[in-house]
Design an enzyme around this catalytic site. Structure first.
Site, PDB file in Angstrom:
ATOM      1  N   ASN A 190       0.834  -1.197   0.000  1.00  0.00           N
ATOM      2  CA  ASN A 190       0.000   0.000   0.000  1.00  0.00           C
ATOM      3  C   ASN A 190       0.868   1.247   0.000  1.00  0.00           C
ATOM      4  OD1 ASN A 190      -2.513  -1.374   0.059  1.00  0.00           O
ATOM      5  ND2 ASN A 190      -2.220  -1.777   2.226  1.00  0.00           N
ATOM      6  N   CYS A 191       0.237   2.358  -0.342  1.00  0.00           N
ATOM      7  CA  CYS A 191       0.890   3.664  -0.411  1.00  0.00           C
ATOM      8  C   CYS A 191       1.630   3.951   0.889  1.00  0.00           C
ATOM      9  CB  CYS A 191      -0.173   4.723  -0.660  1.00  0.00           C
ATOM     10  SG  CYS A 191       0.484   6.349  -0.994  1.00  0.00           S
ATOM     11  N   PRO A 192       2.828   4.420   0.818  1.00  0.00           N
ATOM     12  CA  PRO A 192       3.598   4.914  -0.337  1.00  0.00           C
ATOM     13  C   PRO A 192       4.586   3.903  -0.902  1.00  0.00           C
ATOM     14  CG  PRO A 192       4.706   5.626   1.639  1.00  0.00           C
ATOM     15  CD  PRO A 192       3.482   4.807   2.080  1.00  0.00           C
ATOM     16  N   ASP A 234      -2.664  -1.658  -5.110  1.00  0.00           N
ATOM     17  CA  ASP A 234      -3.180  -0.484  -4.388  1.00  0.00           C
ATOM     18  C   ASP A 234      -4.074   0.325  -5.331  1.00  0.00           C
ATOM     19  OD1 ASP A 234      -3.615   1.939  -3.112  1.00  0.00           O
ATOM     20  OD2 ASP A 234      -1.588   2.101  -2.347  1.00  0.00           O
TER      21      ASP A 234
END
Length: 96
Positions: A34-36, A61
């Site tokens: 997932n981000c980042p 994501d």
């Protein structure tokens, strides 16, 4: 093909590649991150490639299409294609 935006939202960057010259030089599988992390791992990987080389990124994501479009715009790398395949996204990026 450049990303298309409408009211600040990414609406399309899909491009179908039938050109054998567009084979990626390297592929990284970032599914499940997932981000980042997808952007950070992509940035690190691009730094290892020579200018003009192609990197294919696989990610799940849901924010990555917008993230990668903005990342490439800010860094000067070329986002050649964005494609949704089943339950993941496939990006093709040319290093500046």
């Amino acid at each position: 093909m450049q990303p298309r935006w409408k009211k600040g939202k990414l609406i399309s960057t899909r491009l179908i590649l039938n050109d054998s010259r567009m084979n990626p030089d390297l592929e990284i599988d970032l599914k499940g991150l997932n981000c980042p992390l997808p952007i950070l791992r992509t940035k690190k990987t691009l730094a290892t490639l020579d200018s003009g080389k192609l990197l294919q990124v696989l990610a799940t994501d849901p924010g990555t299409p917008t993230d990668f479009a903005q990342f490439c715009q800010q860094t000067g790398h070329e986002l050649i294609s964005t494609e949704q395949v089943d339950n993941y996204w496939k990006f093709l990026i040319r290093r500046k």
